[in-house]
Design a protein around this motif. Structure first.
Motif, short mmCIF file in Angstrom:
data_model
loop_
_atom_site.label_atom_id
_atom_site.label_comp_id
_atom_site.label_asym_id
_atom_site.label_seq_id
_atom_site.Cartn_x
_atom_site.Cartn_y
_atom_site.Cartn_z
N VAL A 14 -13.64 14.42 -6.75
CA VAL A 14 -12.86 13.52 -7.60
C VAL A 14 -11.84 12.76 -6.77
O VAL A 14 -11.66 11.54 -6.93
N TYR A 15 -11.18 13.44 -5.86
CA TYR A 15 -10.18 12.80 -5.01
C TYR A 15 -10.81 11.70 -4.16
O TYR A 15 -10.28 10.58 -4.07
N LEU A 16 -11.93 11.98 -3.51
CA LEU A 16 -12.58 10.99 -2.66
C LEU A 16 -13.07 9.79 -3.47
O LEU A 16 -12.94 8.65 -3.04
N CYS A 17 -13.63 10.05 -4.65
CA CYS A 17 -14.08 8.94 -5.50
C CYS A 17 -12.89 8.10 -5.96
O CYS A 17 -12.98 6.86 -5.98
N ALA A 18 -11.80 8.73 -6.32
CA ALA A 18 -10.61 7.99 -6.73
C ALA A 18 -10.04 7.18 -5.56
O ALA A 18 -9.64 6.03 -5.73
N LEU A 19 -10.04 7.77 -4.39
CA LEU A 19 -9.53 7.08 -3.21
C LEU A 19 -10.34 5.83 -2.88
O LEU A 19 -9.79 4.77 -2.61
N VAL A 20 -11.66 5.95 -2.94
CA VAL A 20 -12.51 4.79 -2.68
C VAL A 20 -12.31 3.72 -3.75
O VAL A 20 -12.29 2.53 -3.45
N THR A 21 -12.14 4.13 -5.00
CA THR A 21 -11.89 3.18 -6.07
C THR A 21 -10.59 2.43 -5.84
O THR A 21 -10.52 1.21 -6.01
N ILE A 22 -9.55 3.14 -5.46
CA ILE A 22 -8.26 2.51 -5.17
C ILE A 22 -8.40 1.53 -4.01
O ILE A 22 -7.88 0.41 -4.06
N ILE A 23 -9.12 1.93 -2.97
CA ILE A 23 -9.34 1.04 -1.83
C ILE A 23 -10.06 -0.22 -2.29
O ILE A 23 -9.72 -1.33 -1.87
N TYR A 24 -11.05 -0.07 -3.14
CA TYR A 24 -11.79 -1.23 -3.63
C TYR A 24 -10.87 -2.20 -4.37
O TYR A 24 -10.89 -3.41 -4.11
N PHE A 25 -10.06 -1.68 -5.30
CA PHE A 25 -9.19 -2.56 -6.07
C PHE A 25 -8.11 -3.22 -5.20
O PHE A 25 -7.78 -4.39 -5.40
N LEU A 26 -7.58 -2.49 -4.24
CA LEU A 26 -6.60 -3.09 -3.33
C LEU A 26 -7.24 -4.19 -2.48
O LEU A 26 -6.65 -5.26 -2.28
N ALA A 27 -8.44 -3.95 -2.00
CA ALA A 27 -9.12 -4.96 -1.20
C ALA A 27 -9.49 -6.17 -2.06
O ALA A 27 -9.37 -7.31 -1.60
N ARG A 28 -9.90 -5.93 -3.29
CA ARG A 28 -10.24 -7.05 -4.18
C ARG A 28 -9.02 -7.91 -4.44
O ARG A 28 -9.09 -9.15 -4.42
N ASP A 29 -7.88 -7.28 -4.68
CA ASP A 29 -6.65 -8.03 -4.90
C ASP A 29 -6.25 -8.81 -3.65
O ASP A 29 -5.76 -9.92 -3.74
N LYS A 30 -6.48 -8.21 -2.49
CA LYS A 30 -6.15 -8.90 -1.24
C LYS A 30 -7.03 -10.13 -1.05
O LYS A 30 -6.55 -11.18 -0.63
N VAL A 31 -8.30 -10.01 -1.37
CA VAL A 31 -9.21 -11.15 -1.23
C VAL A 31 -8.81 -12.26 -2.19
O VAL A 31 -8.82 -13.43 -1.84
N ARG A 32 -8.44 -11.90 -3.40
CA ARG A 32 -8.04 -12.91 -4.39
C ARG A 32 -6.69 -13.53 -4.06
O ARG A 32 -6.47 -14.70 -4.31
N LEU A 45 -16.13 -6.77 2.60
CA LEU A 45 -17.14 -6.25 1.67
C LEU A 45 -18.03 -5.23 2.35
O LEU A 45 -18.32 -4.17 1.78
N LYS A 46 -18.46 -5.50 3.57
CA LYS A 46 -19.28 -4.55 4.31
C LYS A 46 -18.54 -3.24 4.56
O LYS A 46 -19.12 -2.15 4.46
N LEU A 47 -17.27 -3.34 4.87
CA LEU A 47 -16.46 -2.15 5.10
C LEU A 47 -16.33 -1.31 3.83
O LEU A 47 -16.46 -0.08 3.86
N ILE A 48 -16.09 -1.97 2.71
CA ILE A 48 -15.97 -1.25 1.44
C ILE A 48 -17.29 -0.58 1.07
O ILE A 48 -17.32 0.59 0.69
N ILE A 49 -18.40 -1.30 1.20
CA ILE A 49 -19.70 -0.72 0.87
C ILE A 49 -20.02 0.45 1.80
O ILE A 49 -20.50 1.50 1.34
N GLY A 50 -19.73 0.31 3.08
CA GLY A 50 -19.94 1.41 4.02
C GLY A 50 -19.12 2.64 3.67
O GLY A 50 -19.60 3.76 3.75
N THR A 51 -17.87 2.42 3.26
CA THR A 51 -17.00 3.54 2.88
C THR A 51 -17.52 4.23 1.63
O THR A 51 -17.57 5.46 1.56
N ILE A 52 -17.92 3.45 0.65
CA ILE A 52 -18.45 4.03 -0.59
C ILE A 52 -19.71 4.85 -0.30
O ILE A 52 -19.87 5.98 -0.79
#
Length: 73
Positions: A14-32, A45-52
């Protein structure tokens, strides 16, 4: 002790899944929020997909790879 030992894998999953989700949303906000080039956005995007994929693979292998085997007679 058995409860703690039994909760380590689910809690880490659960912790790892939550951490990856938080990373995704932070990166999405940064891109926007910032003007990134297409190349930088693709690298992110490649980095996020690789991490997930890494987190998913680690959790899956840990869950199913450490199952107790029946004792052989």
């Amino acid at each position: 002790l058995d409860f703690t030992r039994g909760m380590v894998r689910p809690a880490l999953t659960v912790y790892l899944c939550a951490l990856v989700t938080i990373i995704y949303f932070l990166a999405r906000d940064k891109v926007r929020g910032e003007a990134l080039s297409a190349e930088q956005a693709l690298d992110l995007l490649k980095l996020i997909i690789g991490t997930i994929l890494y987190v998913w693979t680690t959790c899956t292998l840990w869950w199913f790879g450490t199952r107790n085997k029946k004792p052989q007679n």
